[in-house]
Design an enzyme around this catalytic site. Structure first.
Site, PDB file in Angstrom:
ATOM      1  N   ASN A 118       0.677  -1.212   0.197  1.00  0.00           N
ATOM      2  CA  ASN A 118      -0.059  -0.013  -0.113  1.00  0.00           C
ATOM      3  C   ASN A 118       0.926   1.379  -0.005  1.00  0.00           C
ATOM      4  O   ASN A 118       0.239   2.220   0.411  1.00  0.00           O
ATOM      5  CB  ASN A 118      -0.959   0.027   1.161  1.00  0.00           C
ATOM      6  CG  ASN A 118      -0.532  -0.127   2.438  1.00  0.00           C
ATOM      7  OD1 ASN A 118       0.744  -0.333   2.370  1.00  0.00           O
ATOM      8  ND2 ASN A 118      -1.024  -0.789   3.316  1.00  0.00           N
ATOM      9  N   ARG A 257       2.955   6.550  11.952  1.00  0.00           N
ATOM     10  CA  ARG A 257       2.490   5.942  13.166  1.00  0.00           C
ATOM     11  C   ARG A 257       2.062   7.265  14.200  1.00  0.00           C
ATOM     12  O   ARG A 257       2.957   7.942  14.284  1.00  0.00           O
ATOM     13  CB  ARG A 257       3.193   4.880  13.735  1.00  0.00           C
ATOM     14  CG  ARG A 257       2.980   3.573  13.181  1.00  0.00           C
ATOM     15  CD  ARG A 257       1.800   3.116  12.994  1.00  0.00           C
ATOM     16  NE  ARG A 257       1.758   1.707  12.200  1.00  0.00           N
ATOM     17  CZ  ARG A 257       1.261   1.659  11.039  1.00  0.00           C
ATOM     18  NH1 ARG A 257       0.745   2.504  10.667  1.00  0.00           N
ATOM     19  NH2 ARG A 257       1.460   0.323  10.595  1.00  0.00           N
ATOM     20  N   GLN A 286      -5.793   3.238  18.308  1.00  0.00           N
ATOM     21  CA  GLN A 286      -6.654   3.164  17.371  1.00  0.00           C
ATOM     22  C   GLN A 286      -7.793   1.921  17.792  1.00  0.00           C
ATOM     23  O   GLN A 286      -7.164   0.840  18.108  1.00  0.00           O
ATOM     24  CB  GLN A 286      -6.391   2.772  16.025  1.00  0.00           C
ATOM     25  CG  GLN A 286      -5.249   3.878  15.631  1.00  0.00           C
ATOM     26  CD  GLN A 286      -4.988   3.783  14.239  1.00  0.00           C
ATOM     27  OE1 GLN A 286      -4.079   4.531  13.619  1.00  0.00           O
ATOM     28  NE2 GLN A 286      -4.955   2.782  13.652  1.00  0.00           N
ATOM     29  N   HIS A 310      -7.729   6.196  10.233  1.00  0.00           N
ATOM     30  CA  HIS A 310      -6.503   5.364   9.441  1.00  0.00           C
ATOM     31  C   HIS A 310      -6.991   4.560   8.243  1.00  0.00           C
ATOM     32  O   HIS A 310      -7.496   3.367   8.311  1.00  0.00           O
ATOM     33  CB  HIS A 310      -6.122   4.244  10.485  1.00  0.00           C
ATOM     34  CG  HIS A 310      -4.575   3.698   9.969  1.00  0.00           C
ATOM     35  ND1 HIS A 310      -3.904   2.889  10.829  1.00  0.00           N
ATOM     36  CD2 HIS A 310      -4.245   3.817   9.039  1.00  0.00           C
ATOM     37  CE1 HIS A 310      -3.007   2.691  10.278  1.00  0.00           C
ATOM     38  NE2 HIS A 310      -2.991   3.208   8.902  1.00  0.00           N
TER      39      HIS A 310
HETATM   40  P1  NAI Z   1      10.224   0.956   4.529  1.00  0.00           P
HETATM   41  O1  NAI Z   1      10.776   0.046   5.385  1.00  0.00           O
HETATM   42  O2  NAI Z   1      10.308   0.960   2.999  1.00  0.00           O
HETATM   43  O3  NAI Z   1      11.046   2.363   4.817  1.00  0.00           O
HETATM   44  C1  NAI Z   1      11.207   2.886   6.238  1.00  0.00           C
HETATM   45  C2  NAI Z   1      12.352   3.777   6.095  1.00  0.00           C
HETATM   46  O4  NAI Z   1      12.199   4.414   7.439  1.00  0.00           O
HETATM   47  C3  NAI Z   1      13.580   3.213   6.046  1.00  0.00           C
HETATM   48  O5  NAI Z   1      14.288   3.698   4.961  1.00  0.00           O
HETATM   49  C4  NAI Z   1      14.133   3.145   7.359  1.00  0.00           C
HETATM   50  O6  NAI Z   1      15.652   3.347   7.322  1.00  0.00           O
HETATM   51  C5  NAI Z   1      13.606   4.479   8.093  1.00  0.00           C
HETATM   52  N1  NAI Z   1      13.841   4.698   9.466  1.00  0.00           N
HETATM   53  C6  NAI Z   1      13.652   3.915  10.286  1.00  0.00           C
HETATM   54  N2  NAI Z   1      13.935   4.360  11.668  1.00  0.00           N
HETATM   55  C7  NAI Z   1      14.279   5.935  11.322  1.00  0.00           C
HETATM   56  C8  NAI Z   1      14.636   6.662  11.932  1.00  0.00           C
HETATM   57  N3  NAI Z   1      14.818   6.459  13.378  1.00  0.00           N
HETATM   58  N4  NAI Z   1      14.961   8.014  11.486  1.00  0.00           N
HETATM   59  C9  NAI Z   1      14.876   8.057  10.085  1.00  0.00           C
HETATM   60  N5  NAI Z   1      14.505   7.095   9.218  1.00  0.00           N
HETATM   61  C10 NAI Z   1      14.179   5.761   9.856  1.00  0.00           C
HETATM   62  O7  NAI Z   1       8.694   1.357   5.053  1.00  0.00           O
HETATM   63  P2  NAI Z   1       7.754   1.855   4.095  1.00  0.00           P
HETATM   64  O8  NAI Z   1       6.869   1.061   3.248  1.00  0.00           O
HETATM   65  O9  NAI Z   1       7.921   3.239   3.634  1.00  0.00           O
HETATM   66  O10 NAI Z   1       6.546   2.296   5.519  1.00  0.00           O
HETATM   67  C11 NAI Z   1       7.003   2.971   6.390  1.00  0.00           C
HETATM   68  C12 NAI Z   1       5.827   3.125   7.611  1.00  0.00           C
HETATM   69  O11 NAI Z   1       4.715   3.802   6.918  1.00  0.00           O
HETATM   70  C13 NAI Z   1       5.432   1.703   7.967  1.00  0.00           C
HETATM   71  O12 NAI Z   1       6.241   1.404   8.859  1.00  0.00           O
HETATM   72  C14 NAI Z   1       4.244   2.084   8.385  1.00  0.00           C
HETATM   73  O13 NAI Z   1       4.240   2.535   9.908  1.00  0.00           O
HETATM   74  C15 NAI Z   1       3.561   3.222   7.871  1.00  0.00           C
HETATM   75  N6  NAI Z   1       2.222   3.020   7.020  1.00  0.00           N
HETATM   76  C16 NAI Z   1       1.314   3.493   7.187  1.00  0.00           C
HETATM   77  C17 NAI Z   1       0.156   3.145   6.263  1.00  0.00           C
HETATM   78  C18 NAI Z   1      -1.064   4.034   6.547  1.00  0.00           C
HETATM   79  O14 NAI Z   1      -2.229   3.177   6.060  1.00  0.00           O
HETATM   80  N7  NAI Z   1      -1.150   5.083   7.049  1.00  0.00           N
HETATM   81  C19 NAI Z   1       0.373   2.119   5.226  1.00  0.00           C
HETATM   82  C20 NAI Z   1       1.570   1.529   5.163  1.00  0.00           C
HETATM   83  C21 NAI Z   1       2.661   2.018   5.975  1.00  0.00           C
END
Ligand code: NAI
Length: 359
Positions: A118, A257, A286, A310
């Protein structure tokens, strides 16, 4: 025979009328007949809070748990200790912070997500939320519904996105796609803060600049978007102290989040004018309580709130992808085939991703 427990959101009338709402308890990810034809037991419920909930009753002997981030079944260390047979947790979507990942590592329980399912859905929502804050859209629409017409009241806080600096905290799949989608808006600069550097060609393709210090990045941004997972290193990251470093009147969009942003500090910063707006779809608990400040908080001239439930990652397109991805993960599990590496958050006894913190 495997007992599979799924905690999904209640879809009600909408799910009866719209079978593509696969993430709802009524439509059960479209996998009930497939699971039952193989002799597996499939329990589906939205009842997730308290010791008498279906979640807590069935987690005791379930082997597979399916949850979604939209109506999270919080799999705490306590519940993991009570679960006798649990071997696999599948997040139908992306983001497994509602699962105690460290406890899963210790117990050898695997945690998988439908990585990428997503990310476009969310990136589009982020771009929309940036625009609706910068252009002061919500108060303008509310004015029209009220029957009023006073252009100056809304134009006084409406700007162009062109020429602004946008920065993302986290530049993985979603953060990168947000910046990519902002390119045609001719922003002044696109920045990112992430402990993982982008590959040089990827950074060049979107003309993004990495800023190594978070305070330095937020101080340069008109708009900050939060796109990192929630883990020990990001819980409460955007707090009163960090907010002091933001440009006065900046906008924040958080679809990552809720708990990454301190709820009271955000509400106070909006009220004081330190930030001009806050939008997103994620909440620290939530469903969000009725009196959660983010439901009604406003800036000093009555706008600046773009909060929704959400749903950015659960568009009908996304649901088709994460339902299919969940089925594939289960199929691999039942047949002993190896899983798609990008989907594995916790493998057997260890983290398989660096996204949930530097360990
Ligand atoms: P991803 O794993 O591709 O990217 C996450 C990035 O965050 C990585 O590059 C990682 O190095 C970085 N990261 C981790 N800790 C960090 C920190 N302390 N400071 C800076 N960067 C940091 O994950 P993706 O697919 O981009 O998703 C990210 C988040 O988005 C998910 O974990 C989820 O919480 C949220 N999400 C929300 C959705 C919604 O419906 N609102 C749906 C899908 C994801």
């Amino acid at each position: 025979m495997v007992k599979v427990l799924a905690i999904l959101y209640r879809g009600g009338e909408a799910a009866k009328q719209e079978p593509r709402l696969l993430g709802a308890i009524e439509n059960q990810l479209g996998i009930r007949s497939w699971l039952e034809a193989q002799g597996h037991e499939f329990i589906v419920s939205d009842d997730k809070e308290g010791p008498n909930s279906d979640f807590q009753k069935h987690i005791v002997d379930a082997e597979v748990l399916i949850t979604t981030p939209f109506h999270p079944g919080y799999l705490t260390r306590d519940l993991i200790e009570k679960s006798k047979n649990l071997k696999l947790c599948v997040t139908a979507g992306v983001g497994s912070d509602h699962v105690d990942l460290n406890a899963c590592v210790e117990r050898g329980i695997q945690v998988l997500e439908v990585t990428g399912s997503n990310v476009v859905s969310v990136a589009e929502h982020v771009v929309m939320s940036i625009l609706l804050l910068v252009r002061n859209f919500v108060p303008a629409h509310e004015m029209i519904e009220r029957g009023d017409w006073m252009v100056s009241e809304v134009a006084r806080n409406a700007y162009d996105l062109e020429g602004k600096v946008v920065g993302t905290i986290g530049c993985g799949r979603i953060g990168y796609r947000v910046l990519q989608r902002l390119m045609p808006f001719n922003c002044k600069e696109l920045l990112y803060f992430d402990y993982a550097d982008l590959p040089a060609d990827a950074a060049k393709a979107i003309n993004a600049r990495r800023v190594a210090d978070l305070k330095e990045m937020v101080a340069q941004c008109d708009i900050v978007t939060v796109n990192c997972p929630l883990h020990e290193g990001t819980r409460g990251l955007v707090n009163a102290e960090l907010l002091k470093h933001f440009k006065k009147g900046a906008w924040i969009v958080n679809t990552a989040r809720g708990a990454i942003c301190d709820k009271d500090a955000i509400a106070a910063a909006l009220k004081s004018g330190q930030i001009n707006g806050y939008a997103g779809d994620v909440w620290n608990v939530q469903p969000a309580p009725k009196d959660h400040p983010w439901r009604t908080m406003k800036n000093s001239i009555g706008g600046g709130n773009g909060m929704v439930p959400h749903y950015s990652g659960t568009t009908l397109d996304a649901q088709a992808r994460y339902a299919a991805g969940t089925k594939q993960i289960l199929e691999n599990y039942f047949s002993g085939k190896s899983q798609e590496p990008a989907n594995v958050i916790v493998g057997k006894g260890k983290f398989e991703t660096k996204a949930y913190g530097q360990r």
